[in-house]
Design a protein around this motif. Sequence first.
Motif, mmCIF file in Angstrom:
data_model
loop_
_atom_site.group_PDB
_atom_site.id
_atom_site.type_symbol
_atom_site.label_atom_id
_atom_site.label_comp_id
_atom_site.label_asym_id
_atom_site.label_seq_id
_atom_site.Cartn_x
_atom_site.Cartn_y
_atom_site.Cartn_z
ATOM 1 N N ASP A 73 -1.371 8.500 7.036
ATOM 2 C CA ASP A 73 -1.419 8.924 8.381
ATOM 3 C C ASP A 73 -0.248 8.649 9.397
ATOM 4 N N GLY A 74 0.311 9.338 10.012
ATOM 5 C CA GLY A 74 1.452 8.895 10.826
ATOM 6 C C GLY A 74 2.707 8.933 10.291
ATOM 7 N N TYR A 75 2.791 9.252 8.869
ATOM 8 C CA TYR A 75 4.078 9.317 8.305
ATOM 9 C C TYR A 75 4.288 10.735 7.517
ATOM 10 N N SER A 76 5.459 11.073 7.409
ATOM 11 C CA SER A 76 5.653 12.099 6.678
ATOM 12 C C SER A 76 7.130 11.937 5.764
ATOM 13 N N VAL A 77 7.462 12.782 4.679
ATOM 14 C CA VAL A 77 8.364 12.405 3.878
ATOM 15 C C VAL A 77 9.148 13.549 3.554
ATOM 16 N N SER A 78 10.316 13.589 2.980
ATOM 17 C CA SER A 78 11.160 14.689 2.502
ATOM 18 C C SER A 78 12.055 14.413 1.589
ATOM 19 N N ARG A 79 12.069 15.180 0.420
ATOM 20 C CA ARG A 79 13.075 14.795 -0.600
ATOM 21 C C ARG A 79 13.797 16.356 -0.981
ATOM 22 N N SER A 80 14.875 16.438 -0.331
ATOM 23 C CA SER A 80 15.682 17.749 -0.545
ATOM 24 C C SER A 80 16.719 17.285 -1.648
ATOM 25 N N LYS A 81 16.903 15.995 -2.070
ATOM 26 C CA LYS A 81 17.829 15.807 -3.195
ATOM 27 C C LYS A 81 17.269 14.886 -4.080
ATOM 28 N N THR A 82 17.341 15.084 -5.446
ATOM 29 C CA THR A 82 16.852 13.883 -6.374
ATOM 30 C C THR A 82 17.354 12.345 -5.789
ATOM 31 N N GLU A 83 18.442 12.270 -5.178
ATOM 32 C CA GLU A 83 18.657 10.854 -5.036
ATOM 33 C C GLU A 83 18.364 10.329 -3.759
ATOM 34 N N ARG B 131 0.826 -1.058 0.026
ATOM 35 C CA ARG B 131 -0.026 -0.101 0.046
ATOM 36 C C ARG B 131 0.906 1.202 0.109
ATOM 37 N N LEU B 132 0.333 2.281 -0.674
ATOM 38 C CA LEU B 132 1.288 3.301 -1.063
ATOM 39 C C LEU B 132 1.218 4.590 -0.002
ATOM 40 N N ILE B 133 2.057 4.638 0.733
ATOM 41 C CA ILE B 133 2.403 5.816 1.738
ATOM 42 C C ILE B 133 2.230 7.173 1.284
ATOM 43 N N HIS B 134 3.537 7.377 0.639
ATOM 44 C CA HIS B 134 3.766 8.852 -0.102
ATOM 45 C C HIS B 134 4.678 8.510 -1.470
ATOM 46 N N TYR B 135 4.533 9.470 -2.143
ATOM 47 C CA TYR B 135 5.372 9.413 -3.198
ATOM 48 C C TYR B 135 5.873 10.678 -3.619
ATOM 49 N N SER B 136 6.943 10.923 -4.519
ATOM 50 C CA SER B 136 7.600 12.282 -4.709
ATOM 51 C C SER B 136 7.645 12.271 -6.399
ATOM 52 N N TYR B 137 7.246 13.275 -6.951
ATOM 53 C CA TYR B 137 7.699 13.731 -8.303
ATOM 54 C C TYR B 137 8.690 14.520 -8.564
ATOM 55 N N GLY B 138 9.410 15.003 -7.522
ATOM 56 C CA GLY B 138 10.571 15.812 -7.871
ATOM 57 C C GLY B 138 11.257 16.307 -6.573
ATOM 58 N N VAL B 139 12.248 17.028 -6.670
ATOM 59 C CA VAL B 139 12.849 17.727 -5.328
ATOM 60 C C VAL B 139 11.825 18.405 -4.724
ATOM 61 N N LYS B 140 11.482 18.285 -3.335
ATOM 62 C CA LYS B 140 10.421 18.915 -2.614
ATOM 63 C C LYS B 140 9.154 18.789 -2.984
ATOM 64 N N ASP B 141 8.901 17.823 -4.127
ATOM 65 C CA ASP B 141 7.586 17.529 -4.724
ATOM 66 C C ASP B 141 6.943 16.504 -4.038
ATOM 67 N N THR B 142 6.188 16.361 -3.074
ATOM 68 C CA THR B 142 5.619 15.083 -2.523
ATOM 69 C C THR B 142 4.116 14.975 -2.386
ATOM 70 N N ASP B 143 3.613 13.933 -2.362
ATOM 71 C CA ASP B 143 2.092 13.739 -2.081
ATOM 72 C C ASP B 143 1.491 12.603 -1.189
ATOM 73 N N LYS B 144 0.495 12.517 -0.641
ATOM 74 C CA LYS B 144 0.353 11.408 0.077
ATOM 75 C C LYS B 144 -0.398 10.453 -0.885
ATOM 76 N N GLY B 145 -0.216 8.895 -0.152
ATOM 77 C CA GLY B 145 -0.878 7.931 -0.638
ATOM 78 C C GLY B 145 -2.155 7.436 0.054
ATOM 79 N N GLU B 146 -2.351 5.980 -0.135
ATOM 80 C CA GLU B 146 -3.385 5.626 0.715
ATOM 81 C C GLU B 146 -3.546 5.393 2.054
ATOM 82 N N VAL B 147 -2.302 5.464 2.642
ATOM 83 C CA VAL B 147 -2.158 5.060 4.044
ATOM 84 C C VAL B 147 -1.117 6.019 4.707
#
Lengths: 115, 114
Positions: free
Chosen positions: B62-72, B44-60
């Motif tokens: 709640d209780g999670y956060s993400v960060s993407r400060s570099k592509t890698e 089940r998808l938690i979060h995803y990212s489509y670029g540096v600092k671009d993220t969005d929520k998935g299905e589950v």
Amino acid sequence: AQTVTQSQPEMSVQEAETVTLSCTYDTSESDYYLFWYKQPPSRQMILVIRQEAYKQQNATENRFSVNFQKAAKSFSLKISDSQLGDAAMYFCAYRSARLDNDMRFGAGTRLTVKP
Amino acid sequence: DAGITQSPRHKVTETGTPVTLRCHQTENHRYMYWYRQDPGHGLRLIHYSYGVKDTDKGEVSDGYSVSRSKTEDFLLTLESATSSQTSVYFCAIRTGSSYNSPLHFGNGTRLTVT
């Protein structure tokens, strides 16, 4: 939201024989993609095969083939000449052709191969 | 091999503690995903990212956060771990730009919250 159903939690097959794993999905979209992944005990997720919904021809990869029935929303995986190394969890997955986040997985089918 | 490394591979933590899981890729792919795998639920998808600092929520999410400060690098944080977050966590990348491009997965992190 799209849902993917794998109705067989467990399956078994004799080595060298053929087995079919079932997958159905629910969607209102006409354009999408379907995938089968294999997860052996190592936990690695391995792509087995993929199918584009706009293609009528069923995909084939060596001993693995699919039976894609778009009207029935069915996407089964056939494994021919089963080998001991085929023992794994198999996941069916759906991806929309519109949304970046929309890859949905079924609950999986555990396949046992008997020597 | 799509060059994905997840760390740690295993972790045991106590309820209420923060936890960060790391996903590192070597090929500069744009899309990265975090999934959790639980028996009877598949992935089940938690979060995803489509670029540096671009993220969005998935299905589950709640209780999670993400960060993407570099592509890698794509980090998944459990701010205050709960027992319901005991799971196997997979990072994945999409190696192509089209929707028929498959996801390639890391080897997973088994997280146990006691």
